[in-house]
Design an enzyme around this catalytic site. Sequence first.
Site, PDB file in Angstrom:
ATOM      1  N   ASP A   1       0.821  -1.218   0.000  1.00  0.00           N
ATOM      2  CA  ASP A   1       0.000   0.000   0.000  1.00  0.00           C
ATOM      3  C   ASP A   1       0.852   1.265   0.000  1.00  0.00           C
ATOM      4  OD1 ASP A   1       0.694  -0.862   2.629  1.00  0.00           O
ATOM      5  OD2 ASP A   1      -0.833   0.419   3.520  1.00  0.00           O
ATOM      6  N   HIS A   2       2.173   1.108   0.047  1.00  0.00           N
ATOM      7  CA  HIS A   2       3.082   2.257   0.023  1.00  0.00           C
ATOM      8  C   HIS A   2       3.944   2.313  -1.243  1.00  0.00           C
ATOM      9  CE1 HIS A   2       2.484   3.413   4.363  1.00  0.00           C
ATOM     10  NE2 HIS A   2       1.997   2.186   4.348  1.00  0.00           N
TER      11      HIS A   2
ATOM     12  N   HIS B   1       8.155  -1.882  12.975  1.00  0.00           N
ATOM     13  CA  HIS B   1       7.053  -2.410  12.187  1.00  0.00           C
ATOM     14  C   HIS B   1       7.373  -3.863  11.843  1.00  0.00           C
ATOM     15  CE1 HIS B   1       3.402  -2.000   9.978  1.00  0.00           C
ATOM     16  NE2 HIS B   1       3.944  -2.069   8.774  1.00  0.00           N
TER      17      HIS B   1
END
Length: 306
Positions: A67-68, A141
Amino acid sequence: MNITFLGTSAGLPTKERNTQTIILSLAPTQNSFWLFDAGEACQHQILHTNIKLGKIDQIFITHLHGDHIFGLPGLLTSRSFQGGEGKPLTVYGPTGIKAYIETTLLISGSHLNYPLEIIEIHDGEELIIEQIKVTVRKLHHGIDSFGYRIQFPDTQGNLISDKLIAAGIMPGPIYQQFKLQEHVEIDGVTYESKDYRMPDKPGKVIAIFGDTMPCPSEVTLAEQADVIVHESTYLEGDLDLSHKYYHSHIDDVAQLANICGVKRVLINHVSNRYDLNDIAQLTEVIKAKYPELNFVIVNDFDSFEI
């Protein structure tokens, strides 16, 4: 300068939100744009703005979750046809970003008509780009994720003309020397320029975070920042659940802003389970819980002056 959000959803796009893409306009300092992350269809989002692909000269990727980055190959190739011909572009990102870009371009038979430099970043690096200092810190993360602290140079203080006149230095070309030189000599007398200028104005500080749960390096990035852009995938509910998936809860963001003396918080990367009505309601709840927090839960195409 301003920050424009082209995608604000976490993980998946929704009917209301695209995935992560942020544009930092450097005007009037520079006639260029910096891009932070490139979610799927980011070039479609850009078409709804006055941003020109050819004027994007720096791209910063926080981490390699889809998504990045899924919008990056299309943006790079389209730049060849939308004003980018011959204009250099630099992409910064975690280890693997070089292989990702080169592989997608190779397999798709794509050719760029401008110089492309790909730089893989590491924790603690400091980049200097056109006198702008960018500090890179690793976050916490599921995969390597980074935040960027962008510190603009100080602006020189204005001349104190009354003080110069009182010293017998009349307005004229000599004032330019007081702006440009540390020392000015007039008729054998040396003057310290700083004694005739207002204090320098501190440059703005912006911190843009990739996905993360709380970690010490966040404080380094956010300390006394004018603006931070921070994910809050979880706007309510179980704090531990957000950390289980290596993401931040609104309570984490509020605590970070308070500890670091952040002036303004722009919250993005919100879970796709929240629609606009949910956001409006939760905004009021968060304001009541954290009245000192100067924040906005941003939507796609929101733009903020820095």
